[in-house]
Design an enzyme around this catalytic site. Structure first.
Site, PDB file in Angstrom:
ATOM      1  N   ASP A 179     -14.118  -0.585  11.445  1.00  0.00           N
ATOM      2  CA  ASP A 179     -15.449  -1.069  11.066  1.00  0.00           C
ATOM      3  C   ASP A 179     -15.923  -2.026  12.159  1.00  0.00           C
ATOM      4  O   ASP A 179     -15.284  -2.160  13.223  1.00  0.00           O
ATOM      5  CB  ASP A 179     -15.434  -1.699   9.663  1.00  0.00           C
ATOM      6  CG  ASP A 179     -14.716  -3.050   9.619  1.00  0.00           C
ATOM      7  OD1 ASP A 179     -14.112  -3.457  10.642  1.00  0.00           O
ATOM      8  OD2 ASP A 179     -14.758  -3.700   8.558  1.00  0.00           O
ATOM      9  N   CYS A 223      -9.725  -3.092  10.830  1.00  0.00           N
ATOM     10  CA  CYS A 223     -10.881  -3.833  10.315  1.00  0.00           C
ATOM     11  C   CYS A 223     -10.633  -5.310  10.613  1.00  0.00           C
ATOM     12  O   CYS A 223      -9.771  -5.634  11.433  1.00  0.00           O
ATOM     13  CB  CYS A 223     -11.159  -3.536   8.843  1.00  0.00           C
ATOM     14  SG  CYS A 223      -9.941  -4.133   7.658  1.00  0.00           S
ATOM     15  N   THR A 273      -9.403  -7.921   8.762  1.00  0.00           N
ATOM     16  CA  THR A 273      -8.070  -8.360   8.356  1.00  0.00           C
ATOM     17  C   THR A 273      -7.041  -7.235   8.387  1.00  0.00           C
ATOM     18  O   THR A 273      -5.834  -7.497   8.333  1.00  0.00           O
ATOM     19  CB  THR A 273      -8.107  -8.876   6.903  1.00  0.00           C
ATOM     20  OG1 THR A 273      -8.586  -7.806   6.070  1.00  0.00           O
ATOM     21  CG2 THR A 273      -9.010 -10.091   6.776  1.00  0.00           C
ATOM     22  N   LEU A 297      -6.822  -5.375   5.841  1.00  0.00           N
ATOM     23  CA  LEU A 297      -6.541  -5.153   4.415  1.00  0.00           C
ATOM     24  C   LEU A 297      -7.378  -4.027   3.824  1.00  0.00           C
ATOM     25  O   LEU A 297      -6.861  -3.101   3.196  1.00  0.00           O
ATOM     26  CB  LEU A 297      -6.785  -6.455   3.637  1.00  0.00           C
ATOM     27  CG  LEU A 297      -5.790  -7.581   3.931  1.00  0.00           C
ATOM     28  CD1 LEU A 297      -6.282  -8.904   3.376  1.00  0.00           C
ATOM     29  CD2 LEU A 297      -4.429  -7.228   3.354  1.00  0.00           C
ATOM     30  N   GLY A 298      -8.685  -4.114   4.003  1.00  0.00           N
ATOM     31  CA  GLY A 298      -9.559  -3.131   3.373  1.00  0.00           C
ATOM     32  C   GLY A 298      -9.329  -1.727   3.902  1.00  0.00           C
ATOM     33  O   GLY A 298      -9.212  -0.765   3.125  1.00  0.00           O
ATOM     34  N   HIS A 330      11.797   3.096   9.351  1.00  0.00           N
ATOM     35  CA  HIS A 330      12.166   3.202   7.940  1.00  0.00           C
ATOM     36  C   HIS A 330      11.108   3.898   7.083  1.00  0.00           C
ATOM     37  O   HIS A 330      11.455   4.531   6.086  1.00  0.00           O
ATOM     38  CB  HIS A 330      12.430   1.806   7.361  1.00  0.00           C
ATOM     39  CG  HIS A 330      13.712   1.200   7.844  1.00  0.00           C
ATOM     40  ND1 HIS A 330      14.259   0.070   7.297  1.00  0.00           N
ATOM     41  CD2 HIS A 330      14.570   1.584   8.846  1.00  0.00           C
ATOM     42  CE1 HIS A 330      15.388  -0.232   7.913  1.00  0.00           C
ATOM     43  NE2 HIS A 330      15.595   0.659   8.884  1.00  0.00           N
ATOM     44  N   ASN A 331       9.846   3.724   7.427  1.00  0.00           N
ATOM     45  CA  ASN A 331       8.765   4.225   6.551  1.00  0.00           C
ATOM     46  C   ASN A 331       8.030   5.430   7.119  1.00  0.00           C
ATOM     47  O   ASN A 331       7.125   5.946   6.467  1.00  0.00           O
ATOM     48  CB  ASN A 331       7.756   3.104   6.250  1.00  0.00           C
ATOM     49  CG  ASN A 331       8.414   1.807   5.833  1.00  0.00           C
ATOM     50  OD1 ASN A 331       8.305   0.800   6.520  1.00  0.00           O
ATOM     51  ND2 ASN A 331       9.132   1.833   4.734  1.00  0.00           N
ATOM     52  N   ARG A 384      -9.153  -9.728  13.348  1.00  0.00           N
ATOM     53  CA  ARG A 384      -9.412 -11.165  13.229  1.00  0.00           C
ATOM     54  C   ARG A 384      -8.127 -11.938  12.950  1.00  0.00           C
ATOM     55  O   ARG A 384      -8.156 -13.158  12.763  1.00  0.00           O
ATOM     56  CB  ARG A 384     -10.437 -11.412  12.118  1.00  0.00           C
ATOM     57  CG  ARG A 384     -11.805 -10.826  12.443  1.00  0.00           C
ATOM     58  CD  ARG A 384     -12.767 -10.913  11.268  1.00  0.00           C
ATOM     59  NE  ARG A 384     -14.053 -10.316  11.615  1.00  0.00           N
ATOM     60  CZ  ARG A 384     -14.947  -9.883  10.722  1.00  0.00           C
ATOM     61  NH1 ARG A 384     -14.700 -10.006   9.432  1.00  0.00           N
ATOM     62  NH2 ARG A 384     -16.085  -9.348  11.116  1.00  0.00           N
ATOM     63  N   HIS A 410      16.329   7.097   4.639  1.00  0.00           N
ATOM     64  CA  HIS A 410      14.899   6.740   4.626  1.00  0.00           C
ATOM     65  C   HIS A 410      14.040   7.950   4.268  1.00  0.00           C
ATOM     66  O   HIS A 410      12.964   7.784   3.696  1.00  0.00           O
ATOM     67  CB  HIS A 410      14.498   6.146   5.972  1.00  0.00           C
ATOM     68  CG  HIS A 410      15.325   4.951   6.335  1.00  0.00           C
ATOM     69  ND1 HIS A 410      15.285   3.780   5.620  1.00  0.00           N
ATOM     70  CD2 HIS A 410      16.253   4.773   7.309  1.00  0.00           C
ATOM     71  CE1 HIS A 410      16.131   2.922   6.135  1.00  0.00           C
ATOM     72  NE2 HIS A 410      16.745   3.493   7.165  1.00  0.00           N
ATOM     73  N   ARG A 452      13.534   8.193   0.571  1.00  0.00           N
ATOM     74  CA  ARG A 452      12.540   7.237   0.059  1.00  0.00           C
ATOM     75  C   ARG A 452      11.121   7.703   0.357  1.00  0.00           C
ATOM     76  O   ARG A 452      10.207   7.498  -0.445  1.00  0.00           O
ATOM     77  CB  ARG A 452      12.824   5.846   0.638  1.00  0.00           C
ATOM     78  CG  ARG A 452      14.150   5.316   0.115  1.00  0.00           C
ATOM     79  CD  ARG A 452      14.774   4.239   0.961  1.00  0.00           C
ATOM     80  NE  ARG A 452      16.096   3.902   0.459  1.00  0.00           N
ATOM     81  CZ  ARG A 452      17.003   3.214   1.137  1.00  0.00           C
ATOM     82  NH1 ARG A 452      16.736   2.789   2.347  1.00  0.00           N
ATOM     83  NH2 ARG A 452      18.178   2.966   0.602  1.00  0.00           N
TER      84      ARG A 452
HETATM   85  C1  RB5 Z   1     -15.895  -7.168   7.194  1.00  0.00           C
HETATM   86  O1  RB5 Z   1     -16.599  -8.381   7.214  1.00  0.00           O
HETATM   87  C2  RB5 Z   1     -14.508  -7.385   6.631  1.00  0.00           C
HETATM   88  O2  RB5 Z   1     -14.577  -7.598   5.263  1.00  0.00           O
HETATM   89  C3  RB5 Z   1     -13.628  -6.183   6.943  1.00  0.00           C
HETATM   90  O3  RB5 Z   1     -13.561  -5.983   8.318  1.00  0.00           O
HETATM   91  C4  RB5 Z   1     -12.191  -6.272   6.486  1.00  0.00           C
HETATM   92  O4  RB5 Z   1     -11.593  -7.459   6.892  1.00  0.00           O
HETATM   93  C5  RB5 Z   1     -11.962  -5.989   5.053  1.00  0.00           C
HETATM   94  O5  RB5 Z   1     -10.837  -5.935   4.548  1.00  0.00           O
END
Ligand code: RB5
Length: 149
Positions: free
Chosen positions: A8, A65, A67, A69-70, A98-99, A109, A133, A136
Site C-alpha cells: 500500500d 504495508c 506495519t 500487520l494489515g 520451519h514454516n 514504518r 516441519h 506441521r
Molecule cells: C496505512 O496508514 C496503514 O494503516 C497500513 O499501511 C498498515 O500499517 C496497516 O496495517
C-alpha cells in the site's frame, strides 16, 4: 526466482528499495502496485500478491504495508499462502526453515531499509528444512481445507 511484490502507500518507499535489490540478485520481479503515494487499501495488494503465488504465477511474494500487520492478515486469507511478518533476520530464517513461508511480509514504518534488505536476503537464501516441519505445514493446510467452502 520470479517474485511478486506489492504494497500500500505505507509500504511504497520500501517496495521501491527492495525491487532493484532483487533484480541485482538475478530475480525477476512482478510489481502488483501500488505505484503512487496516494492513500489506498492494503487488502487489495495483499490479495494480488497472494494470488500470484497461490496460482503459481510467482514462486514467492513480498507484501509490505506500514506495519506489515494489515497486509499480513490480507495475504494469509488467500488459500495456500503462508505469509510471515518478519522484523529480524532470525524470524526470516525460521519462517523459511520451519514454516516454509511463501510470502514475506514487512512493515516499512517498523524497519530501516538496511535491516529490511538483510531480512529479504536471508529469507530468499534459506531452504525449508522439511521432515517434522512438513507435518506441521500439512496440519495448517488441513485447517484451511476444513474451513473452505
Ligand atoms: C496505512 O496508514 C496503514 O494503516 C497500513 O499501511 C498498515 O500499517 C496497516 O496495517
Amino acid at each position: 526466482m520470479k517474485i511478486a511484490i506489492g504494497s500500500d502507500h505505507g509500504g511504497l518507499s520500501l517496495k521501491e528499495v527492495i525491487k532493484p535489490f532483487l533484480v541485482e540478485q538475478g530475480h525477476e520481479v512482478v510489481d502488483f502496485g501500488t505505484a503512487t503515494t496516494d492513500s489506498c487499501d492494503y487488502p487489495i495488494y495483499g490479495e494480488r500478491v497472494g494470488e500470484a503465488v497461490s496460482f503459481g504465477d510467482c514462486e514467492r511474494g513480498i507484501a509490505i504495508c506500514g506495519t506489515g500487520l494489515g497486509i499480513s492478515m490480507a495475504v494469509n486469507k488467500v488459500p495456500g499462502i503462508r505469509g510471515a511478518l518478519c522484523t529480524n533476520e532470525f524470524m526470516a530464517e525460521m519462517s523459511r526453515a520451519h514454516n516454509d513461508a511463501n510470502v514475506l511480509v514487512l512493515g516499512a514504518r517498523v524497519l530501516g531499509e538496511g535491516l529490511a534488505l538483510r531480512i529479504v536476503a536471508v529469507w530468499l537464501a534459506t531452504e525449508f528444512a522439511g521432515d517434522r516441519h512438513q507435518r506441521r505445514i500439512d496440519e495448517i493446510t488441513a485447517i484451511e481445507k476444513k474451513y473452505s467452502k
